[in-house]
Structures are given as C-alpha cells and as structure tokens.
Motif scaffolding. Structure first.
Motif, PDB file in Angstrom:
ATOM      1  N   ARG A   1       0.810  -1.221   0.000  1.00  0.00           N
ATOM      2  CA  ARG A   1       0.000   0.000   0.000  1.00  0.00           C
ATOM      3  C   ARG A   1       0.842   1.268   0.000  1.00  0.00           C
ATOM      4  N   LEU A   2       2.020   1.192   0.582  1.00  0.00           N
ATOM      5  CA  LEU A   2       2.847   2.393   0.710  1.00  0.00           C
ATOM      6  C   LEU A   2       3.671   2.678  -0.543  1.00  0.00           C
ATOM      7  N   ALA A   3       3.943   1.656  -1.355  1.00  0.00           N
ATOM      8  CA  ALA A   3       4.884   1.790  -2.472  1.00  0.00           C
ATOM      9  C   ALA A   3       4.560   2.940  -3.433  1.00  0.00           C
ATOM     10  N   PRO A   4       3.320   3.078  -3.923  1.00  0.00           N
ATOM     11  CA  PRO A   4       3.060   4.187  -4.854  1.00  0.00           C
ATOM     12  C   PRO A   4       3.306   5.549  -4.216  1.00  0.00           C
ATOM     13  N   TYR A   5       3.016   5.671  -2.924  1.00  0.00           N
ATOM     14  CA  TYR A   5       3.196   6.948  -2.251  1.00  0.00           C
ATOM     15  C   TYR A   5       4.677   7.293  -2.091  1.00  0.00           C
ATOM     16  N   VAL A   6       5.507   6.285  -1.887  1.00  0.00           N
ATOM     17  CA  VAL A   6       6.942   6.543  -1.774  1.00  0.00           C
ATOM     18  C   VAL A   6       7.461   7.161  -3.064  1.00  0.00           C
ATOM     19  N   TYR A   7       7.053   6.609  -4.200  1.00  0.00           N
ATOM     20  CA  TYR A   7       7.471   7.194  -5.485  1.00  0.00           C
ATOM     21  C   TYR A   7       6.955   8.624  -5.618  1.00  0.00           C
ATOM     22  N   LEU A   8       5.704   8.846  -5.263  1.00  0.00           N
ATOM     23  CA  LEU A   8       5.115  10.179  -5.412  1.00  0.00           C
ATOM     24  C   LEU A   8       5.800  11.199  -4.504  1.00  0.00           C
ATOM     25  N   VAL A   9       6.123  10.803  -3.277  1.00  0.00           N
ATOM     26  CA  VAL A   9       6.828  11.708  -2.359  1.00  0.00           C
ATOM     27  C   VAL A   9       8.201  12.059  -2.911  1.00  0.00           C
ATOM     28  N   GLN A  10       8.903  11.044  -3.442  1.00  0.00           N
ATOM     29  CA  GLN A  10      10.210  11.294  -4.038  1.00  0.00           C
ATOM     30  C   GLN A  10      10.078  12.245  -5.234  1.00  0.00           C
ATOM     31  N   ALA A  11       9.076  12.021  -6.057  1.00  0.00           N
ATOM     32  CA  ALA A  11       8.887  12.859  -7.236  1.00  0.00           C
ATOM     33  C   ALA A  11       8.595  14.306  -6.841  1.00  0.00           C
ATOM     34  N   VAL A  12       7.698  14.493  -5.888  1.00  0.00           N
ATOM     35  CA  VAL A  12       7.376  15.859  -5.430  1.00  0.00           C
ATOM     36  C   VAL A  12       8.608  16.527  -4.839  1.00  0.00           C
ATOM     37  N   PHE A  13       9.384  15.784  -4.062  1.00  0.00           N
ATOM     38  CA  PHE A  13      10.586  16.315  -3.422  1.00  0.00           C
ATOM     39  C   PHE A  13      11.587  16.826  -4.462  1.00  0.00           C
ATOM     40  N   PHE A  14      11.936  15.982  -5.413  1.00  0.00           N
ATOM     41  CA  PHE A  14      12.974  16.366  -6.379  1.00  0.00           C
ATOM     42  C   PHE A  14      12.470  17.388  -7.399  1.00  0.00           C
TER      43      PHE A  14
END
Length: 227
Positions: free
Chosen positions: A207-220
């Motif tokens: 459940r967390l995996a898609p959000y990890v990518y999205l957080v990384q994308a927003v961060f960078f």
C-alpha cells in the motif's frame, strides 16, 4: 437470580488496533522527513548538514516501505538481492569505464563507498524498481507495457533528480553536463529490472509503495524548480 456474566472476549492486541493507522502514520513520517530535507537543502543556509542526512533519509524510507511488504519468501529475497547487486555493479562499471551512463563520480553526500560507489546505491535501485512496479500495476495493461511504463517513470524521476544531485554533491558529471547516455542507460537497465519485477513470483500489493514514489517525485521536482 439473573445471569450477569458476560462471554469472554479476548483483548485485541495493540498491533491489531494500530494497524488501520499504519499507512497514515508512515505517510506522515515520509512527508515530515522530506519536508525537513527540502527546507534544509534550500533555506536553512547550511545545506551541508542536511546533505549528510541523506543516507539516513534513504534508509528510513526503505524501512517504512518494506515494513509494508508481505510474504518475505525466497523469491522476494532473491529479487531484492539481484536488483541491489546488479544495480550496484552497474554503477561500478559506469564509474570506472564510462559505459552505460557516461563519465561521472560520486560525492560524499550518499555515505560510505565501496569501489567508489556508495553502498546505498543498490538499495536505491531496489526502491525505485519496487515502487514504480507497484504503481503501474494499479493500471490494467499488458505486463510488457507495464514494464516499459515503469521504466519510463524511473527515467522521468532521474531527469529531475540529476540537477539536484549535482547541486548537492550526490554525484557530478564530467564537464558539468548530463549526457543523453545517462538517460538511455537508465532506460535500458530499468526496463530489464521491470521485466524481472513483472515476472517474479513475488507479492505485489504494497500500500505504501506508490506513495513513496510520489513523495520522491514531489521532493525532487520541487527542488528542481527552485535551483
């Protein structure tokens, strides 16, 4: 005399009671750590201190991510080891020969190195393959198309990550220019990894995996827009 006894009801373990809040708590921790990193790198006036926290941030993100993984069977352990090992040694090859990605060198921000490559790089490859693989699996597509789209998501993130990495001493490119070969190498290697992810007999509902990518994308992307 009426019966005032009640049937015995076992206490619900604390872990079970907290389970519905686990995802929200993990997202909160991810958001806080990345927000602090964002502020520290751009507005604290002391970005070097926050650069040194990058390995801890990466480790924390992976601990949270894989705490949501289920079925730690031999197939998953093999998958994780293969991605980390191949990803790491692809970087070793790239650093020492210029093949795959181009001519570059790692700085000090990503921590301890082996063969001039930070040890955490293999873990970073695993995180990106795993999160993008889960993200595309939410869409009804042929598995081959999913592998390609996930690889493109990895390259897309790298496009925004590269200038940030150079600015904060993650790594640097010869001549100061990011070559096209870097993105082509990323696409080829990412696609191979995603083919493995799609066909590997591992559990693919984190459940967390898609959000990890999205957080990384927003961060960078956010830092990229302000550089």
């Amino acid at each position: 005399m009426s019966d005032t006894t009640h049937p015995y009801q076992p206490a619900i373990p604390l872990q079970q009671r907290l389970k519905p809040y686990a995802l929200a708590a993990a997202l909160g921790v991810l958001a806080i750590f990345h927000a602090v990193g964002f502020w520290g790198l751009l507005f604290s006036g002391e970005p070097e201190k926050f650069q040194r926290l990058t390995p801890m941030n990466l480790l924390l993100t992976n601990v949270l991510l894989f705490s949501f993984h289920r079925r730690w069977n031999a197939a998953f352990v093999l998958f994780a080891l293969v991605i980390m090992t191949v990803g790491f040694f692809a970087e070793v090859l790239g650093i020492h020969t210029g093949l795959l990605f181009g001519d570059y060198a790692y700085g000090k921000s990503l921590g301890i190195k082996l063969l001039d490559v930070p040890l955490l790089i293999g873990l970073n490859w695993l995180m990106l393959v795993y999160t993008t693989g889960h993200l595309v699996n939410m869409i009804d597509m042929h598995w081959l198309v999913r592998a390609l789209v996930a690889a493109l998501l990895m390259v897309g993130l790298d496009f925004f990550l590269e200038p940030v990495a150079v600015a904060f001493d993650f790594w640097d490119w010869e001549g100061g220019h990011i070559p096209l070969s870097n993105f082509m190498g990323w696409l080829g290697l990412s696609f191979l990894f995603q083919l493995y992810f799609q066909k590997a007999p591992i559990y693919k509902q984190n459940r967390l995996a898609p959000y990890v990518y999205l957080v990384q994308a927003v961060f960078f992307i956010s830092i990229w827009t302000l550089l």
